[in-house]
Design a protein around this motif. Sequence first.
Motif, PDB file in Angstrom:
ATOM      1  N   UNK A  23       0.833  -1.208   0.000  1.00 13.63           N
ATOM      2  CA  UNK A  23       0.000   0.000   0.000  1.00 13.63           C
ATOM      3  C   UNK A  23       0.868   1.259   0.000  1.00 13.63           C
ATOM      4  N   UNK A  24       2.069   1.165   0.576  1.00 16.32           N
ATOM      5  CA  UNK A  24       2.985   2.322   0.519  1.00 16.32           C
ATOM      6  C   UNK A  24       3.354   2.608  -0.938  1.00 16.32           C
ATOM      7  N   UNK A  25       3.593   1.533  -1.693  1.00 18.01           N
ATOM      8  CA  UNK A  25       3.943   1.713  -3.118  1.00 18.01           C
ATOM      9  C   UNK A  25       2.774   2.300  -3.910  1.00 18.01           C
ATOM     10  N   UNK A  26       1.568   1.872  -3.583  1.00 18.76           N
ATOM     11  CA  UNK A  26       0.394   2.429  -4.267  1.00 18.76           C
ATOM     12  C   UNK A  26       0.326   3.939  -4.008  1.00 18.76           C
ATOM     13  N   UNK A  27       0.492   4.325  -2.755  1.00 15.96           N
ATOM     14  CA  UNK A  27       0.400   5.753  -2.420  1.00 15.96           C
ATOM     15  C   UNK A  27       1.506   6.545  -3.102  1.00 15.96           C
TER      16      UNK A  27
ATOM     17  N   UNK B 116       2.799   5.861  -5.964  1.00 15.76           N
ATOM     18  CA  UNK B 116       2.452   5.989  -7.384  1.00 15.76           C
ATOM     19  C   UNK B 116       1.336   6.995  -7.638  1.00 15.76           C
ATOM     20  N   UNK B 117       0.494   7.267  -6.619  1.00 14.80           N
ATOM     21  CA  UNK B 117      -0.546   8.273  -6.837  1.00 14.80           C
ATOM     22  C   UNK B 117      -0.135   9.636  -6.271  1.00 14.80           C
ATOM     23  N   UNK B 118       1.159   9.774  -5.946  1.00 18.61           N
ATOM     24  CA  UNK B 118       1.659  11.111  -5.636  1.00 18.61           C
ATOM     25  C   UNK B 118       1.878  11.439  -4.169  1.00 18.61           C
ATOM     26  N   UNK B 119       1.583  10.500  -3.281  1.00 19.44           N
ATOM     27  CA  UNK B 119       1.853  10.748  -1.866  1.00 19.44           C
ATOM     28  C   UNK B 119       3.367  10.683  -1.613  1.00 19.44           C
ATOM     29  N   UNK B 120       3.800  11.319  -0.536  1.00 18.12           N
ATOM     30  CA  UNK B 120       5.159  11.124  -0.056  1.00 18.12           C
ATOM     31  C   UNK B 120       5.069  10.124   1.092  1.00 18.12           C
ATOM     32  N   UNK B 121       5.851   9.071   1.015  1.00 16.58           N
ATOM     33  CA  UNK B 121       5.749   8.012   2.017  1.00 16.58           C
ATOM     34  C   UNK B 121       7.145   7.617   2.484  1.00 16.58           C
ATOM     35  N   UNK B 122       7.345   7.629   3.785  1.00 13.46           N
ATOM     36  CA  UNK B 122       8.621   7.177   4.333  1.00 13.46           C
ATOM     37  C   UNK B 122       8.369   6.062   5.332  1.00 13.46           C
TER      38      UNK B 122
END
Lengths: 233, 233
Positions: B218-222, B224-230
């Motif tokens: 789900x981190x990868x999905x976010x 790809x839709x433009x979220x910043x995820x760490x």
Amino acid sequence: MSLEFCSKPLSSRSKFKPKGGHRCYLPKDHKGKCSEFPFLAHLVKYAPRVAKKIVRDSIMTTGAAWKSEDAGPNRIRRWAMLLPDAELLKLGINMSKLKPIIVSKLREKAAEYGACMSVAQKLAWLTYGIEGCEAPPDPIRQYLEALFGRIMPNTTTCLVCKKPISFALFHTAQRGKAEIETSHSNPRLHTTVNIGFAHRACNIAQGNKTLEEFYDWIAEILLRVGYTVTKPS
Amino acid sequence: MSLEFCSKPLSSRSKFKPKGGHRCYLPKDHKGKCSEFPFLAHLVKYAPRVAKKIVRDSIMTTGAAWKSEDAGPNRIRRWAMLLPDAELLKLGINMSKLKPIIVSKLREKAAEYGACMSVAQKLAWLTYGIEGCEAPPDPIRQYLEALFGRIMPNTTTCLVCKKPISFALFHTAQRGKAEIETSHSNPRLHTTVNIGFAHRACNIAQGNKTLEEFYDWIAEILLRVGYTVTKPS
């Protein structure tokens, strides 16, 4: 972009005929026989399972996974779900016998015939953008491009996870478990802007949430397990 | 933390008897009759559906959602799935008739009797930590706390999304659609450290991924839709 259709009524033996009947979706002033799904003519031969899937998913509801008196019919024409209960009873569907949750599931899949046909066209257009799909013959290309813009090979991605999807995944289906499913950004809107293909796991994970709700939901999960997450502005 | 059990064999009419038979799980040197699930004695009266769910989910596989010759039995003792095909055939289960995907689904649910019983104890302990659940009577509290540590009301969260879960959600079950499901951090390990309760939507979204794989996914999905995820380090 637009295209005028012939729209002549077609004969149909279905008891679930749409208001105004089935219609010809060839371009206006076409030659030869009328046809409802002319834009699928190539897929019907090249990938019949995919063509059938497009027809089924665009015009039929998905009801319960099982079929029984209280679960109701598991597939029914979407436009039939626009009819009042009394009309449906005449057609052999007793909505009052179904559980409320089943009724609401069926009713929320309701869509007019024209919307279903547009969805089928959009799914055909998306199919030709899938990596590994054969290019359409020119008349079908022109037809679909008049409706939705240029068909670009290898650009169709999963509606949910946005990864490219591969045509081969259409063919790993088994017992209702195709790897590619038809998917809606908003599960309650059966329209061309809402429709797409998605990986089965992605579609299942999204559930009955809109895509926006789904992304918010998974972002909150990641926040709660310690990730740092920032929504795009 | 630990607890010694009586472990006397109990009589059983089941044809799927575990190796060594069913055993008494009362503390060693207990008084009175032996009992297999003494830690559920209070839940059996207070919330019988929850008690039944704990027994079922800890000792039974979930097979296919349907039951048929090629789908196989949809619920079977987990320890039976440790037996070779030839033994199962004698017990009336013909594994060679099942589709390979069904066989692997059933086989990956295999667990020894002792592990299943530990899982049942852990689920009982978790249940008493759910918001809205009545406190256990002292003997059951002491029993479960000897195994898993202090029972703290309102601390049991969904294994997947980590939100607190509410006891009331156990009672909105219908046709295999309970709002709370038993869930595994690693779906292929039926052990106390892997087990928990989860919201139905969370459990479904996780699918056959481990929790770690699910969060990565789900981190990868976010992303790809433009979220910043760490990811937490």
